[in-house]
Structures are given as C-alpha cells and as structure tokens.
Design an enzyme around this catalytic site. Structure first.
Site, PDB file in Angstrom:
ATOM      1  N   ARG A 210       0.840  -1.202   0.000  1.00  0.00           N
ATOM      2  CA  ARG A 210       0.000   0.000   0.000  1.00  0.00           C
ATOM      3  C   ARG A 210       0.873   1.249   0.000  1.00  0.00           C
ATOM      4  NH1 ARG A 210      -4.831   0.711   4.278  1.00  0.00           N
ATOM      5  NH2 ARG A 210      -5.633  -0.974   2.979  1.00  0.00           N
ATOM      6  N   ARG A 242       7.335   1.130  13.432  1.00  0.00           N
ATOM      7  CA  ARG A 242       6.161   0.961  12.582  1.00  0.00           C
ATOM      8  C   ARG A 242       5.008   1.747  13.189  1.00  0.00           C
ATOM      9  NH1 ARG A 242       3.590  -4.759  12.515  1.00  0.00           N
ATOM     10  NH2 ARG A 242       1.889  -3.711  13.588  1.00  0.00           N
ATOM     11  N   GLU A 259       4.577   0.769  16.959  1.00  0.00           N
ATOM     12  CA  GLU A 259       5.254  -0.489  17.269  1.00  0.00           C
ATOM     13  C   GLU A 259       6.763  -0.317  17.221  1.00  0.00           C
ATOM     14  OE1 GLU A 259       5.854  -3.273  18.098  1.00  0.00           O
ATOM     15  OE2 GLU A 259       4.242  -4.711  17.875  1.00  0.00           O
TER      16      GLU A 259
HETATM   17 MG    MG Z   1      -1.441  -4.080  16.048  1.00  0.00          MG
END
Ligand code: MG
Ligand code: ADP
Length: 288
Positions: A210, A242, A259
């Site tokens: 994406r 992330r 993350e």
């Molecule tokens: Mg998650």
C-alpha cells in the site's frame, strides 16, 4: 564477519516469514545473521555484535522477564528502555495528551469500575501483541465481563469504540528503518463482528502492499517526532519503527499502535525493503 542475532520466541525458533527474508538478505551481504530464542538460556547474547528484537511475541504475560532479558543484552535494537516504554500501550495516553491523534481510549486498572461507550467496542489488555486477548463486543455486558476477567488477573485494560472504517479501508502500517521511511502495507480488519479471541500466538493477518496517503505519512511523521520529548529515545535511536493508522471517527488517520518493540515489517509488501534493511543493519553495526 559481524554476528547478528534476531530474537524470536520458542514457538517459532527459526523466526517467522519476515525473519527468513531478513536473515537471507543479511547473509547475502556478508553479515552472519541467525535467529535465537529470547528466553533460551544457552544463547550467548553478549557474543553478538548486534541483537535485534523480532518475533518475541510470547512476552506479553511475562513482560518483566522479557524486559530483564532486554536490559541484560549489551547491544540491543531497539534499546531496552524503548521496549520498556513501548511494550505497554499506556504510551498511547502520553501521545494523546501531547495532542497527537490517537484512537479514542478509556483506560482501566484492576479495581476500577469499567464503563463502555455505546456501540461496538474493542477491549484489549494494555500489554498485548498479535491481537491476543483483544475482542470486539456489540454487547456492553459482554464487554464489561471481558474487561473484568482481564482486570481480575491483574492486567490493565483499554476500551475503544470499534473504528468501523477499518472494515473497508483496513489499517495502514508505515515502516521506518534507521529513521528512513521504507514502505507501507495495508492490513485487513482483524476483529470481525462476533468473532472470538485468537487461540494462537497471534491472529492471522491479511497483508497487501500500500502507498500511504499524504495525511497518513504526515501523521506518522508527527508521531515519530514526538518521541524525543515523550519516550526514553528519539526517532534517530530506533533501528525499526512501525506506525499503525486507521481512519478515525471523522475519517482522518488516527494512531492505533506505534510499534517499536516487535513489529512484523512485512518485507513481502515491498521488493526493495530487504536492501534497505541490510543498509540499516550495517549502519547500526558501525554505530554499536
Ligand atoms: Mg497491532
Ligand atoms: N478500536 C479499534 N477499532 C477497530 N479495530 C481495532 C481496534 N482496536 C484494535 N482493532 C483491531 O485489532 C487488531 C489488534 O489491535 P492492536 O491495537 O493493533 O493491538 P496488537 O496488534 O498489539 O494486538 C488491529 O490490527 C485491528 O484490526
């Protein structure tokens, strides 16, 4: 030849599909990369030039042990203090208080009386990964019972409205390697209406390549910029990061998760990501 260990968990000692790509790319570039199980007492972590936290997904019920391990590893990415800050989702509260667009969340500690908003809600432990123990509820009594069951075991809980744009748009994950934007991926909605919690180590995810929208990219940059003031490290101290975004109540991207602990990087979503990974790791080896 530099020696790099990629930390995984006992349930997948060779790592997951991401690690297979990550390790093959590093080896092809002359880096001695190997998977190693984070709680295996036989591993010589201090003998490695660099240890990278990857698929260590079984730490959620043993977070103190995991963080003690992280602090004992001399050259760890991301750094142990970042893992301590990021492995409990209460960091989202700090980001929200700093004005960043975070998914609307109510926070509960053991002993609290849980109130759920109207409509579908998501109940999750603040320490969680792979959608484990995370469930969507249509029924308020069921949501409160789920929250109470988690709180009874001493876990803190978050309650969020179900952001239903995720059903059509999915979630967008944006990946940085050594503070360089690498790629993004789309992830399908994980919490189908009425579905139970995952039985496995993690819920199986539908991933596609994406291109992030401009708004998503900007929001993610703002989140990373905020780290210097809020977390023990700035964005430049992270080997990997992330940012997971979903469309919020009025369609604008909101942060579901940042993350910095054990994100899947989804190399399969971008053919040039492994080369950026190798560059990032080689740069890190020169730094540590
Ligand atoms: Mg998650
Ligand atoms: N408020 C929410 N609205 C819609 N979907 C959600 C919400 N919270 C979580 N989910 C779904 O559950 C998954 C796991 O939740 P997340 O907060 O990312 O925790 P983790 O990935 O650490 O388990 C997400 O990828 C998303 O599909």
């Amino acid at each position: 030849m530099p020696r790099v260990l990629l930390a995984t968990c006992a349930e997948m000692p060779a790592g997951d599909e991401d690690e297979h790509v990550a390790i093959a790319a590093l080896r092809a570039a002359g880096v001695g990369a190997q998977p190693a199980v984070w709680d295996d007492p036989a591993v010589d972590w201090s003998g490695a030039d660099l240890v990278i936290v990857r698929s260590t997904w079984d730490y959620t019920l043993r977070r103190a042990e995991f963080l003690a391990w992280a602090r004992s590893v001399p050259r760890l990415a991301n750094p142990a203090e970042v893992l301590a800050w990021n492995s409990d989702k209460t960091y989202l509260r700090q980001l929200a208080d700093a004005g960043l667009p975070v998914a609307p969340t109510r926070w509960y500690e053991p002993g609290d009386d849980v109130q759920v908003p109207a409509g579908d809600v998501v109940v999750k432990p603040t320490v969680s990964a792979g959608a484990k123990d995370t469930q969507r509820h249509r029924d308020a009594a069921a949501a409160r019972a789920h929250a109470a069951a988690l709180l009874d075991t001493g876990r803190a809980v978050m309650v969020q409205p179900y952001l239903d744009a995720v059903d059509s748009a999915g979630e967008t994950g944006l990946v940085w390697m050594a503070d360089r934007f690498s790629h993004a991926f789309g992830k399908g909605a994980l919490l189908a209406a009425g579905a139970g919690a995952t039985d496995g180590l993690y819920a199986v995810e539908q991933i596609e390549a994406r291109q992030p929208s401009r708004a998503e990219r900007e929001t993610a940059e703002h989140v990373l910029d905020a780290l210097a003031a809020l977390s023990p490290a700035g964005r430049g101290d992270l080997l990997y990061a992330r940012v997971d975004l979903v469309p919020g109540p009025s369609g604008e991207p909101v942060l579901l998760e940042l993350e910095l602990t054990e994100p899947s990087l989804w190399f399969a979503a971008d053919a040039s990501a492994p080369a950026r990974w190798v560059e990032a790791v080689q740069g890190w080896l020169a730094r540590v």
